[in-house]
Design a protein around this motif. Structure first.
Motif, short mmCIF file in Angstrom:
data_model
loop_
_atom_site.label_atom_id
_atom_site.label_comp_id
_atom_site.label_asym_id
_atom_site.label_seq_id
_atom_site.Cartn_x
_atom_site.Cartn_y
_atom_site.Cartn_z
N ASP A 1 0.83 -1.34 -0.07
CA ASP A 1 -0.12 0.02 0.08
C ASP A 1 1.04 1.23 -0.08
OD1 ASP A 1 -2.30 -1.60 -0.01
OD2 ASP A 1 -2.64 -1.29 2.18
N SER B 1 3.26 9.76 -5.37
CA SER B 1 3.67 11.11 -4.72
C SER B 1 4.34 12.06 -5.59
CB SER B 1 4.54 10.59 -3.51
OG SER B 1 5.74 10.16 -4.14
N LYS C 1 1.39 4.44 -2.84
CA LYS C 1 1.15 6.00 -2.45
C LYS C 1 2.49 6.57 -2.88
CE LYS C 1 -1.79 5.45 1.64
NZ LYS C 1 -1.64 5.48 3.26
#
Length: 402
Positions: free
Chosen positions: A173, A181, A177
């Motif tokens: 996970d 980013s 992200k």
């Protein structure tokens, strides 16, 4: 400790510098304290011996002793403490596995307004919090950072915390992200994910991480190649190993370390140890360690040999023999070739002796002959000749053998 548990602990040596690094090969004991009497003796030594901040901190043998008090006293005596000095002390404390004290040094830098923390300082705090208080504390600390503090370094530090604990869902996970980013990441970040996949047996996912690196135009390092090659070797895909070695040779970042790694890997493949292993396939070994896992260890040995880190080769080899596992001829050949290419003939001779004395794996001179031919095939004639002389000295082959 059971062999399987030992293996899982040993693997946390990390293939990247962050596996960099290789934590966990040896243990370190803190000296026991007899209470107040010992503390008074420590304080007396501080006065009589070399008296600087580092010495005072390192005399705090017990984790419960306060580094904060030592720094406060040092400053109260009119001494100055620079950020580089504190960072160096913290680094050496981490090397000594004194994580609580290292975290206290970091905490001092945070609370003192005279220091400007770098991205690496924040990343080091995440790693130390994981070790001292657990990953939940590190996670809360990361989430509490301002947006400016959520950098590639701090993201990677938290990813390492998840990966080292094999928290694959949280790691995956966070990895997603990170990709969203818009930050730029180094090979270290991708190596963390590759290390995780290797450690949990999902070797098929390693190549997808390499593909993502290429899409992001991130240059692989020698650790990336080691993990990539290990993932193919683990499933005996020798053609893919050869392909990666060829790609590695064309990499513009290639240097002498990479060249030595390619040489060792080609020797390993040419001498037939992957294809002629005693188990004949990816089967469970005697105590639960698979052939796949042994091959991963072999390439870890090759990696450290290529980097000239003999002490790491020594440590891994010693640790493997302590597992009471059945050592295969492949394992002996791998570490033997590593010592040979490093030019350590004494240690190479000791491996031969250990092999000949092994109760589970009979010494077979044909393996050594294949290794001799592999050295000659890639042009390492001097090494081949030195190895041949060693075999003659150890009564493994006659003077007329190849």
């Amino acid at each position: 400790m059971g062999s399987r548990a030992f293996f899982l602990s040993l693997r946390r040596t990390r293939f990247v510098e962050g596996f960099g690094a290789a934590n966990g090969w040896s243990s370190r004991r803190f000296l026991s304290s007899g209470g107040l009497g010992n503390e008074l003796v420590e304080d007396a030594v501080v006065v009589e011996g070399s008296d600087d901040l580092k010495s005072r901190i390192f005399r705090l043998r017990l984790p419960k002793r306060s580094v904060t008090n030592v720094i406060q006293k040092w400053v109260g005596e009119g001494n100055e403490v620079s950020a580089p000095e504190l960072r160096q002390i913290s680094k050496e404390l981490r090397k000594s596995q004194r994580y609580k004290h290292a975290l206290e040094v970091s905490e001092w830098m945070v609370t003192d307004e005279g220091y400007e923390l770098s991205d690496k300082d924040y990343a080091d705090r995440i790693d130390l919090m994981t070790k001292v208080f657990g990953v939940d504390a590190a996670e809360r600390y990361f989430e509490g950072l301002p947006t400016s503090g959520k950098t590639s370094e701090t993201y990677t530090a938290l990813l390492h915390s998840y990966a080292s604990l094999k928290m694959s869902d949280k790691a995956a996970d966070l990895y997603e992200k990170m990709k969203d980013s818009n930050l730029s990441f180094s090979a270290l970040t991708y190596n963390e994910m590759m290390t995780l996949y290797m450690s949990i047996g999902q070797v098929e996912k390693v190549s997808s991480v390499v593909d993502e690196m290429k899409r992001q135009k991130v240059a692989p390092d020698i650790f990336t190649y080691n993990l990539w090659i290990s993932s193919y070797a683990a499933t005996l895909r020798i053609d893919e190993v050869e392909r990666v070695l060829d790609e590695m040779s064309q990499d513009s970042n290639s240097n002498e370390d990479w060249k030595r790694y390619r040489q060792l890997t080609r020797i390993y493949v040419i001498s037939g140890q992957l294809l002629n292993s005693e188990s004949g396939g990816l089967v469970e070994a005697e105590k639960g360690i698979t052939q796949r896992e042994w091959i991963t260890y072999d390439f870890l040995v090759i990696l450290h040999a290529s980097l000239g880190k003999k002490e790491r080769v020594d440590q891994i080899w010693k640790s493997l023999r302590m597992t009471k596992q059945k050592m295969t001829s492949r394992n002996f050949m791998c570490v033997l070739s590593s010592y040979l290419i490093l030019g350590h003939m004494k240690e190479a001779g000791e491996v031969i002796d250990q092999w000949k004395q092994a109760t589970n794996t009979s010494f077979d001179s044909s393996y050594c002959n294949r290794l001799l031919e592999a050295y000659r095939e890639i042009g390492l004639i001097d090494t081949a000749n030195a190895f041949q002389m060693l075999l003659i000295e150890k009564n493994c082959i006659s003077g007329g053998d190849p």
